[in-house]
Enzyme design. Structure first.
Site, short mmCIF file in Angstrom:
data_model
loop_
_atom_site.label_atom_id
_atom_site.label_comp_id
_atom_site.label_asym_id
_atom_site.label_seq_id
_atom_site.Cartn_x
_atom_site.Cartn_y
_atom_site.Cartn_z
N LYS A 33 -9.21 40.16 -87.50
CA LYS A 33 -8.87 39.60 -86.18
C LYS A 33 -7.69 40.38 -85.61
O LYS A 33 -6.64 40.49 -86.24
CB LYS A 33 -8.49 38.12 -86.32
CG LYS A 33 -8.04 37.50 -84.98
CD LYS A 33 -7.88 36.00 -85.11
CE LYS A 33 -6.49 35.54 -85.41
NZ LYS A 33 -5.53 35.65 -84.29
N ASP A 60 -9.04 38.67 -80.39
CA ASP A 60 -8.57 37.33 -80.01
C ASP A 60 -7.59 37.44 -78.85
O ASP A 60 -6.38 37.40 -79.04
CB ASP A 60 -7.90 36.72 -81.26
CG ASP A 60 -7.33 35.33 -81.04
OD1 ASP A 60 -7.73 34.66 -80.09
OD2 ASP A 60 -6.48 34.92 -81.86
N LYS A 62 -8.14 35.60 -75.78
CA LYS A 62 -8.17 34.32 -75.04
C LYS A 62 -8.09 34.54 -73.53
O LYS A 62 -7.14 34.09 -72.87
CB LYS A 62 -7.02 33.41 -75.49
CG LYS A 62 -7.01 33.10 -76.99
CD LYS A 62 -5.91 32.11 -77.34
CE LYS A 62 -5.88 31.75 -78.81
NZ LYS A 62 -5.44 32.82 -79.72
N ASP A 65 -9.08 33.81 -66.42
CA ASP A 65 -8.79 34.35 -65.08
C ASP A 65 -9.99 34.02 -64.19
O ASP A 65 -10.89 33.28 -64.62
CB ASP A 65 -8.54 35.87 -65.19
CG ASP A 65 -7.64 36.39 -64.06
OD1 ASP A 65 -7.77 35.91 -62.91
OD2 ASP A 65 -6.83 37.29 -64.32
N THR A 123 -4.19 24.23 -80.46
CA THR A 123 -3.76 23.26 -81.47
C THR A 123 -2.25 23.06 -81.45
O THR A 123 -1.73 22.15 -82.09
CB THR A 123 -4.22 23.68 -82.89
OG1 THR A 123 -3.82 25.03 -83.08
CG2 THR A 123 -5.72 23.56 -83.05
N ARG A 215 -1.58 35.18 -93.36
CA ARG A 215 -0.55 35.44 -94.36
C ARG A 215 -0.97 35.29 -95.83
O ARG A 215 -0.48 36.07 -96.66
CB ARG A 215 0.68 34.59 -94.04
CG ARG A 215 1.40 35.13 -92.80
CD ARG A 215 2.31 34.13 -92.16
NE ARG A 215 1.54 33.04 -91.55
CZ ARG A 215 2.08 31.99 -90.95
NH1 ARG A 215 3.39 31.88 -90.89
NH2 ARG A 215 1.31 31.06 -90.41
O1 C5P Z 1 -1.14 33.47 -91.30
P1 C5P Z 1 -2.10 32.39 -90.89
O2 C5P Z 1 -3.25 32.24 -91.86
O3 C5P Z 1 -1.42 31.09 -90.58
O4 C5P Z 1 -2.72 32.96 -89.54
C1 C5P Z 1 -3.64 32.25 -88.78
C2 C5P Z 1 -4.07 33.04 -87.57
O5 C5P Z 1 -4.87 32.19 -86.75
C3 C5P Z 1 -2.94 33.54 -86.68
O6 C5P Z 1 -3.36 34.76 -86.08
C4 C5P Z 1 -2.79 32.45 -85.65
O7 C5P Z 1 -2.27 32.91 -84.44
C5 C5P Z 1 -4.25 32.02 -85.48
N1 C5P Z 1 -4.42 30.66 -84.98
C6 C5P Z 1 -3.91 29.55 -85.63
N2 C5P Z 1 -4.11 28.30 -85.12
C7 C5P Z 1 -4.80 28.17 -83.99
C8 C5P Z 1 -5.33 29.25 -83.32
C9 C5P Z 1 -5.10 30.51 -83.85
O8 C5P Z 1 -3.28 29.68 -86.67
N3 C5P Z 1 -5.02 26.95 -83.55
#
Ligand code: C5P
Length: 238
Positions: A33, A60, A62, A65, A123, A215
């Protein structure tokens, strides 16, 4: 082929991505992603480079417009060869239909149309904020369901949502409508700033179609091992 967890490349530069990917076997085709942070630093070239290395890309960005602008932007993104991308459902059904048209117009002949999904309510938005800032009077749950229905009406493939929302979205949409869920943590790992997390096995159990993991893989001491463990759990393998 077993399903690949999507790795969130929340890294600041192409160099950082190259260092990270060097920890995987060259032959391993990943699903990654690319978000705003990396895309706005490195531009479209980062997508071409990842695709040339044999990876699948969820871009990603989003988009939100006017329909005409989104249609032309999506045409350009499809030309980059992205496998999946997204828009905000709040842009409306017409905007989402235009987004899809743009992807169909820009994709290479013979290639599938990139998967197009919508963000419903972010979220990070609380119910109180939604009432106050957006003047939406229904519950957050109803708003999420409504936006998911709009996305389906516009011909989109699915939505990005928290794992906690999968059941309520599946309740209102057809069985082919997909849910992509971030906030995934393998059992026993650090949740970081994510509030409500699920394991890959739980996500599979509740019917999530794609999981995004950042992460737990990017910050792992051995990213490839971490990836394989998550992938196995996601695919229900021992
Ligand atoms: O590091 P981690 O597993 O928390 O990363 C989750 C990824 O998903 C990040 O790129 C974050 O911006 C994205 N994301 C999220 N929650 C959302 C939408 C996107 O964690 N509701």
């Amino acid at each position: 082929m077993s399903h690949r967890p999507i790795i969130a490349l929340d890294l600041p530069s192409k160099e950082a991505v190259a260092d990270f990917l060097a920890k995987f076997p060259k032959t391993e085709s990943l699903y990654v992603k690319v978000g705003m942070e990396l895309f706005y630093q490195e531009g479209p070239e980062i997508v071409r480079w990842l695709k040339a290395a044999g990876h699948s890309v969820f871009l990603d960005l989003k988009l939100h417009d006017i329909p005409n602008t989104v249609e032309h932007a999506m045409k350009g993104l499809a030309k980059l060869g992205v496998d999946m991308t997204n828009v905000h459902a709040a842009g409306g059904i017409k905007m989402m239909e235009s987004a899809k048209r743009g992807l169909e117009a820009g994709k290479d002949e013979g290639c599938p149309t990139p998967v197009l999904i919508a963000v419903t309510q972010l979220t990070s938005t609380s119910e109180a904020e939604m009432h106050h800032d957006q003047l939406i009077e229904v519950s957050l749950k109803e708003s999420v369901q409504h936006y998911a229905k709009c996305a389906e009406t516009a011909g989109l493939n699915g939505v990005v949502c928290s794992a906690q929302e999968v059941a309520l979205i599946k309740e209102k949409t057809s069985s082919s409508f997909v849910c992509l869920t971030p906030g995934i943590r393998p059992s026993g790992s650090d949740a970081g700033d994510q509030k409500r997390v699920m394991t890959p096995a739980q996500a599979a159990e509740i019917g999530s179609n794609y999981i995004v993991v950042g992460r737990p893989i990017t910050q792992a001491e051995e990213p490839y091992q971490a990836y394989l463990t998550i992938k196995k759990e996601w695919n229900g393998e021992k």
